[in-house]
Design an enzyme around this catalytic site. Sequence first.
Site, mmCIF file in Angstrom:
data_model
loop_
_atom_site.group_PDB
_atom_site.id
_atom_site.type_symbol
_atom_site.label_atom_id
_atom_site.label_comp_id
_atom_site.label_asym_id
_atom_site.label_seq_id
_atom_site.Cartn_x
_atom_site.Cartn_y
_atom_site.Cartn_z
ATOM 1 C CB SER A 138 -0.942 0.006 1.210
ATOM 2 O OG SER A 138 -2.039 -0.846 0.981
ATOM 3 C CE LYS A 141 -4.037 1.665 -1.026
ATOM 4 N NZ LYS A 141 -4.520 0.900 0.127
ATOM 5 C CB SER A 195 -4.438 1.815 3.805
ATOM 6 O OG SER A 195 -3.556 1.395 2.789
ATOM 7 C CE LYS A 327 -1.367 4.163 2.608
ATOM 8 N NZ LYS A 327 -1.339 3.034 3.563
#
Length: 549
Positions: A138, A141, A195, A327
């Site tokens: 993730s 992103k 997320s 993140k």
Amino acid sequence: MKKRWHKVLALTLAAALCLGAVGCGKDEGTTEEQQVTTETEGTEGQENTENQENQEDASADQAASGEDQAEGAKEPETEGETSETEGAAAASPMALQEVWLQADGAPTITAESVLLIDQESGTILYEKNAKEKIYPASVTKIITALVVMDYLQPDEIITVGTEINEVTLDSSKAGHVLNEKLTVENALRGLLIPSGNDSANVLAAATARKAENDEDMSFAKCEAVFTDLMNKKAEELGAVNSHFTNAHGYHDENHYSCAYDMALFAMAFMQNETLAEIISEKSFSGNGADGQFADDPEVITQDYNWVSHNYLITDNEYQYAYATGIKTGFTDEAGECLTASAEKGDMKLISVMFKGSDPARWTESASLLDYGFNNYTRVELTAAGAAIEEVPLTKHNKLQGDTVPLVYQNALVTYLPTDAVNSVETTVTILDDYKVEEKDGTVKVKAPLTKGEEIATVTYTIDGKEVAQMPAYAGADIEKGTIFNNIWYGLKTFFSHLFSLKGLITVVVIVVILVIIYLILKRMRYGGHRRRGAYTLKSPSRRRGRRRW
């Protein structure tokens, strides 16, 4: 004819002597500070160079080594603009730069791929397998959000479609529903805070349809268009080992990146105010459309309560006091991943970890950030466009002065181990094409010169070890000297010094010279008359003598 020739010669001599006398009173053109090859011990006080007059503004970006901080041989930017090697997100490929000297005391990191950089200059402070291929999960992103911001405005309203059904059941989700309306900014919150893979698909579809101006585009086509935009964005930002096949990071063998590339993406991400604000939020509670359709029951909106997955910014045992984002990520293939940002004083750092474990990704990220903050110091060696050194000139128009400033096109900002800050030595070497060495060993730069022209190399050493070498440029246009501008310079200098002690001495010298020349001319004239008179008196005597003979 001889008389006229003598007068012309005498007047020429007078003019030359007068100009020479004028020149005798001018200041010496070369001082110790103007020597071309110098060594400057330490860098204390050099941070104040940012207050110097911006004669011509400089990189940058930046390059993969200290050399590239000057960003090639382009002409510096004009006064009034600002340009540094740190600063705005790149519109052209960037590269991170190696730190000049590695600080001692680096922590032990168990994650397989790691990078620690300065957020603004891109200086690498710690590296471990940073360019090796990894699966980003993730953390993908980050670049998804960057592409979205290239096409959509935060306050735009978008509508959720069937793309939310295209995520796997084990994906992390924000919880969107079909036909729901929400702002792009809140969809980005759904992407980054909980997320949400569903948020990733919603944003990818909206972006692709706008980019292609096709509201009826299928999601399969949307995903192809959007991932193409992601790969182009990665290339634009200088990525060296990345390829993306989806907007959310769910595992795919052809969806990969590396710590180096993710650090580049994170730099650009944190320079976007909207994204940086979202990613610093511990949680979000509110309506997805910001209540814009509260009075219209036919419009579907939702209220959300999202909590960040980033333990460095939330209230828990792993919270890090200086953390600002960004993140997390996890898949079995990627391991525990974390890209983190932090700010302390005037330092902003980004750490990147892939293929780690829990809770090590939290504790090791904090230790790595502490290592950067405690062992490195931000040093601005030269402000953008400020003179590195004034170099003496030769064969130049003296009306423009006797020196030319050497400048970088960008501010030279770097990070050094704290105990090495005062050990930096600088040597300036003039390029052979511009170099003139005089008998006393003084090196000068020959005119003409064009502003922004590369004329020198600056070498930095620490404790005798060369750590960086960068090009330096002429900070001004310099014309070639001519007899006319030299005469004008002489006259201007004379009148500017006329009522000074030097000027008065010069006047006395000129008067003495003129008196001497006058006496020479008078003597020449008087001597000429005597010779002509003697010749006239002797001639008749000879003629009479001959007749008597």
